[in-house]
Enzyme design. Structure first.
Site, PDB file in Angstrom:
ATOM      1  N   CYS A   2       0.900  -1.114   0.000  1.00  0.00           N
ATOM      2  CA  CYS A   2      -0.034   0.061  -0.058  1.00  0.00           C
ATOM      3  C   CYS A   2       0.763   1.176  -0.090  1.00  0.00           C
ATOM      4  CB  CYS A   2      -0.893   0.043   1.220  1.00  0.00           C
ATOM      5  SG  CYS A   2      -2.231  -1.042   1.243  1.00  0.00           S
ATOM      6  N   ARG A  27       3.864  -0.368  -5.033  1.00  0.00           N
ATOM      7  CA  ARG A  27       3.538  -0.781  -3.452  1.00  0.00           C
ATOM      8  C   ARG A  27       2.167  -1.572  -3.319  1.00  0.00           C
ATOM      9  NH1 ARG A  27       6.832   1.325   0.346  1.00  0.00           N
ATOM     10  NH2 ARG A  27       5.432   0.408   1.915  1.00  0.00           N
ATOM     11  N   TRP A  75      -2.928  -2.518  -1.590  1.00  0.00           N
ATOM     12  CA  TRP A  75      -2.747  -3.801  -1.810  1.00  0.00           C
ATOM     13  C   TRP A  75      -3.640  -4.537  -0.756  1.00  0.00           C
ATOM     14  CZ3 TRP A  75      -0.854  -8.237   0.747  1.00  0.00           C
ATOM     15  CH2 TRP A  75      -0.293  -9.440  -0.003  1.00  0.00           C
ATOM     16  N   ASN A 101      -1.496   2.006   5.605  1.00  0.00           N
ATOM     17  CA  ASN A 101      -0.822   1.042   5.294  1.00  0.00           C
ATOM     18  C   ASN A 101      -0.305   0.153   6.443  1.00  0.00           C
ATOM     19  OD1 ASN A 101       1.054  -0.657   4.075  1.00  0.00           O
ATOM     20  ND2 ASN A 101       2.912   0.860   4.278  1.00  0.00           N
ATOM     21  N   GLY A 102      -0.806  -1.107   6.183  1.00  0.00           N
ATOM     22  CA  GLY A 102      -0.690  -1.865   7.644  1.00  0.00           C
ATOM     23  C   GLY A 102      -1.835  -2.875   7.903  1.00  0.00           C
ATOM     24  N   GLU A 505      16.219 -17.449  -9.411  1.00  0.00           N
ATOM     25  CA  GLU A 505      16.149 -16.034  -9.731  1.00  0.00           C
ATOM     26  C   GLU A 505      15.292 -15.981 -11.082  1.00  0.00           C
ATOM     27  OE1 GLU A 505      15.570 -13.588  -8.009  1.00  0.00           O
ATOM     28  OE2 GLU A 505      15.758 -12.009  -9.435  1.00  0.00           O
ATOM     29  N   LYS A 509      11.763 -14.718 -11.833  1.00  0.00           N
ATOM     30  CA  LYS A 509      11.491 -13.495 -12.692  1.00  0.00           C
ATOM     31  C   LYS A 509      10.426 -14.180 -13.598  1.00  0.00           C
ATOM     32  CE  LYS A 509      12.715 -10.984 -11.087  1.00  0.00           C
ATOM     33  NZ  LYS A 509      13.349 -10.667  -9.837  1.00  0.00           N
ATOM     34  N   GLU A 512       6.860 -13.971 -11.784  1.00  0.00           N
ATOM     35  CA  GLU A 512       6.514 -12.782 -11.287  1.00  0.00           C
ATOM     36  C   GLU A 512       5.813 -12.023 -12.550  1.00  0.00           C
ATOM     37  OE1 GLU A 512       9.026 -10.611  -8.125  1.00  0.00           O
ATOM     38  OE2 GLU A 512      10.124 -11.303  -9.828  1.00  0.00           O
ATOM     39  N   HIS A 528      15.809 -36.495  -9.263  1.00  0.00           N
ATOM     40  CA  HIS A 528      15.104 -36.906  -7.914  1.00  0.00           C
ATOM     41  C   HIS A 528      13.546 -36.332  -8.031  1.00  0.00           C
ATOM     42  CE1 HIS A 528      18.678 -38.584  -6.585  1.00  0.00           C
ATOM     43  NE2 HIS A 528      19.319 -37.494  -6.582  1.00  0.00           N
ATOM     44  N   LYS A 627       5.796  -4.181  -4.279  1.00  0.00           N
ATOM     45  CA  LYS A 627       7.296  -3.980  -4.374  1.00  0.00           C
ATOM     46  C   LYS A 627       7.907  -4.057  -2.938  1.00  0.00           C
ATOM     47  CE  LYS A 627      11.142  -2.655  -6.214  1.00  0.00           C
ATOM     48  NZ  LYS A 627      12.170  -3.751  -6.924  1.00  0.00           N
TER      49      LYS A 627
HETATM   50  C1  G6P Z   1       8.759  -8.502  -2.974  1.00  0.00           C
HETATM   51  C2  G6P Z   1       9.148  -7.902  -4.301  1.00  0.00           C
HETATM   52  C3  G6P Z   1      10.334  -8.573  -4.500  1.00  0.00           C
HETATM   53  C4  G6P Z   1      11.656  -8.510  -3.753  1.00  0.00           C
HETATM   54  C5  G6P Z   1      11.394  -8.740  -2.288  1.00  0.00           C
HETATM   55  C6  G6P Z   1      12.132  -8.443  -1.169  1.00  0.00           C
HETATM   56  O1  G6P Z   1       8.446  -9.642  -2.707  1.00  0.00           O
HETATM   57  O2  G6P Z   1       8.316  -8.081  -5.313  1.00  0.00           O
HETATM   58  O3  G6P Z   1      10.849  -8.002  -6.034  1.00  0.00           O
HETATM   59  O4  G6P Z   1      12.714  -9.036  -4.191  1.00  0.00           O
HETATM   60  O5  G6P Z   1      10.128  -8.242  -1.955  1.00  0.00           O
HETATM   61  O6  G6P Z   1      12.383  -7.083  -1.329  1.00  0.00           O
HETATM   62  P1  G6P Z   1      13.492  -6.380  -0.553  1.00  0.00           P
HETATM   63  O7  G6P Z   1      13.043  -4.647  -0.717  1.00  0.00           O
HETATM   64  O8  G6P Z   1      13.581  -6.741   0.988  1.00  0.00           O
HETATM   65  O9  G6P Z   1      14.513  -6.708  -1.140  1.00  0.00           O
END
Ligand code: G6P
Length: 632
Positions: A2, A27, A75, A101-102, A505, A509, A512, A528, A627
């Site tokens: 948020c 956010r 969010w 936010n929270g 990773e 990606k 996501e 396995h 984010k």
């Molecule tokens: C969220 C984002 C990711 C990020 C993760 C950790 O899930 O969508 O892209 O890697 O948070 O975020 P940070 O700010 O702690 O690196």
């Protein structure tokens, strides 16, 4: 999660709020809404389901006069994605308006009590109880005539204040259990904005004759360079005459502002169609900025000013515990390989959400390291707190200056990569890995690493940005590959050793950005289980540079090919052997094995990006994600 922005100043509030919240949209983007307080003490506003653009479209050319206002992008946590649940929320009479936010954990009990007292609720959110709690403090519902619902377009009812606005907020907040970043306005006090924080990030930009409150700095850059970061349990009272910060006992706090050195342009897409692409292309610069001034080439060592005060602890450390989430966790896993092989120190890397609950056993000589781009991720912060409270030196690698993790850590290293806006983290990963390489030098050179080895690593690290730029030139070829494989709905990403976290990773990606199923797996582990999924409709992406596990990777590729699986390989330039077995190859330049993740991740970032774009998806704001994840 948020985004919230509040404004009190000399300009018309709405354009400032809309511009600010656009910079925070990463956010959360389930719905958005604002409330503007006009000089006639009338609150007006609008809400819309979907992104900020939907809200802006709904506003059209309409004017909302008023120099005080709040805005929110949601969010969803409590209550579906509906207009009624969009913030800001108000009390019964539309006097108190707030964006939150929270999570209010005890909202059910509070709501029941408030219902009994005669309050009427308009949403299913936990947030709305806060507005009613404040109302109850100012003007208990039972002591007055029946309520008429407040609406964003409605005229505010006249509340008879039983206390000051800030006192009422303070008393209400004391009843809440949970987390909040809050910005609150009161219709009959147009010259005051109250902001409060508990575990959800919040800062106040100190502009000239104006204040802009926001969940993070990206929203205030245009208006203020100096910001006050609120701490947990703090409340800021902002008026046209000045600002004051209190704790919840109303004791005034003396706070120092911090300077943000990000230019507003860095939070713009410039000529790129998406932030994600811009940030992938900023990867080389991110590595340069994270490494600049921190290498001592002659000595094959690194100098990390932020860690000076914990050097004795680092020198005597017997184990490093790394904790992080998402992409930062994958960077941590790369760091684990580096630090163990070249730093000569045992490392354990944990997903922060697990670390905080699994009662980790700390030992003498432990050092904790949190990695977080935003510096606000709730789980990473909780893990850091856990370590710190147990007396373990708590370090952090963080991008956002002044963020909660940065402030809470005993010592740390800033990434210096400017804002990362795309929800899928890209440039932060390469920056974090390069900082972990610096840490490896620092720790390794105190232990067994020779100066010759130190110099090799340090020299090679300086060459990485150029090598990354070379890979970026292949972006169009990667797009062609994404087109070729665009019809598949499942992918297996495989790697070993340093490139196992890169496989995770790469898969993350793709998931996501494209909502396509992708799984990261150790290439040695695939036999396995995961190999059972392979057929001609289930492609595999092998990260197989010519390193110490290359031969093993080739055998694994053969195993997939024997089962009619399609293979895309990320391989070292000039590797003809792999071209003969794989269906497609993306080449990366040769570098030291421990630094290959800095190169091999780039084509995977590009692949996910192009894949998502070809599917017509909003790659900067993938559905259901945010984010900065500030809830558990
Ligand atoms: C969220 C984002 C990711 C990020 C993760 C950790 O899930 O969508 O892209 O890697 O948070 O975020 P940070 O700010 O702690 O690196």
């Amino acid at each position: 999660m948020c985004g919230i922005v509040g404004y009190i100043g000399k300009e018309e509030a709405l354009p400032v709020l809309l511009e600010g919240i656009k910079n925070l949209e990463y956010r959360g983007y389930d719905s958005a809404g604002f409330a503007i307080l006009g000089e006639d003490e009338k609150v007006s506003g609008e809400k819309a389901v979907g992104k900020i653009s939907a809200l802006a479209e709904k506003v059209g050319g309409r004017k909302f006069g008023g120099k005080t206002g709040i805005i929110h992008s949601r969010w969803a946590t409590h209550g579906g994605v509906t207009e009624a649940n969009a913030h800001p929320h108000s009390d019964c009479k539309g006097v108190i308006w707030l964006a939150h936010n929270g999570i209010v954990e005890n909202y059910k009990e509070l709501k029941d009590e408030l219902n009994k007292k005669g309050h009427s609720f308009k949403s299913e959110t936990d947030t709305e109880v806060i507005a009613h709690l404040i109302e109850e403090e100012l003007n208990p519902v039972r002591s007055r005539a029946p309520a008429q619902g407040g609406s964003p377009e409605g005229t505010a009812g006249a509340a008879t204040s039983n206390g000051t606005f800030s006192n009422a907020v303070r008393n209400a907040l004391k009843k809440i259990r949970g987390t909040y970043g809050l910005v609150i306005l009161k219709s009959d006090e147009p010259d005051t904005l109250v902001a409060a924080r508990n575990f959800s990030p919040l800062l106040v930009g100190l502009g000239e004759g104006e204040y802009i409150v926001a969940s993070d700095a990206a929203a205030v850059l245009k208006h203020a360079k100096n910001v006050l970061y609120l701490d947990d349990g703090e409340m800021a009272v902002l008026t046209r005459d000045g600002h004051r910060v209190f704790d919840l006992e109303m004791r005034e706090r003396d706070k120092e502002s911090q300077v943000i050195d990000w230019s507003p342009e860095r939070a713009q897409k410039n000529c790129y169609p998406h932030f994600m692409l811009k940030e992938i292309f900023e990867g080389p610069e991110a590595v340069e900025n994270s490494v600049r001034g921190r290498l001592v080439l002659e000595e094959g060592n690194a100098k990390l000013g932020g860690l000076e005060k914990v050097m004795p602890a680092l020198r005597n450390a017997k184990r490093i515990l790394i904790s992080a989430c998402g992409t930062a966790y994958h960077a941590g896993r790369v760091g684990e390989y580096m630090l163990e092989e070249y730093g000569g120190i045992p490392v354990e890397t944990d997903i922060a959400s697990e670390f905080r609950y699994r009662k980790p056993v700390f030992r003498e000589g432990d050092v904790f390291l949190a990695i977080s781009q935003s510096g606000e991720t709730a789980d990473t912060l909780a893990a850091l707190r856990e370590a710190k409270e147990k007396g373990v030196p708590a370090l952090a690698v963080v991008n956002v200056v002044g963020s909660t993790i940065a402030r809470y850590a005993d010592a740390g290293v800033y990434q210096h990569i400017g804002p990362e806006i795309g929800v899928a983290s890209t440039k932060a990963f390469v920056s974090q890995v390069s900082i972990l390489a610096l840490l490896t030098l620092l720790i390794g050179r105190q232990r067994e690493m020779s100066v010759v080895m130190g110099r090799r690593i340090a020299n090679e690290l300086t060459k990485i940005p150029e090598l990354m730029r070379k890979i970026l030139k292949q972006s169009d070829n990667v797009a062609t590959l994404a087109r070729k494989y665009g019809k598949y709905g499942n992918f297996l990403y495989l790697g070993r050793k340093y490139n196992l976290p890169v496989a995770y990773e790469g898969a993350l990606k793709l998931k996501e950005i494209s909502y396509v199923h992708a799984e990261g797996c150790g290439a040695g582990e695939m036999k396995h289980g995961s190999i059972a999924m392979i057929d001609e409709n289930f492609p595999s992406v092998f990260i197989a540079p010519q390193d110490s596990v290359y031969e093993k990777m080739i055998s694994n590729i053969e195993e997939i090919k024997a089962r009619r699986g399609l293979v895309i390989a990320v391989a070292t330039e000039g590797d003809k052997k792999i071209a003969d077995i794989a269906d497609d190859v993306i080449y990366i330049p040769k570098t030291l094995e421990m630094l290959t993740p800095l190169l091999s991740v780039v084509p995977l970032q590009l692949f996910a990006y192009h894949f998502g774009v070809l599917r017509g998806l909003d790659v900067d704001k993938p559905r259901n994600l945010a984010k900065s994840v500030t809830v558990e």
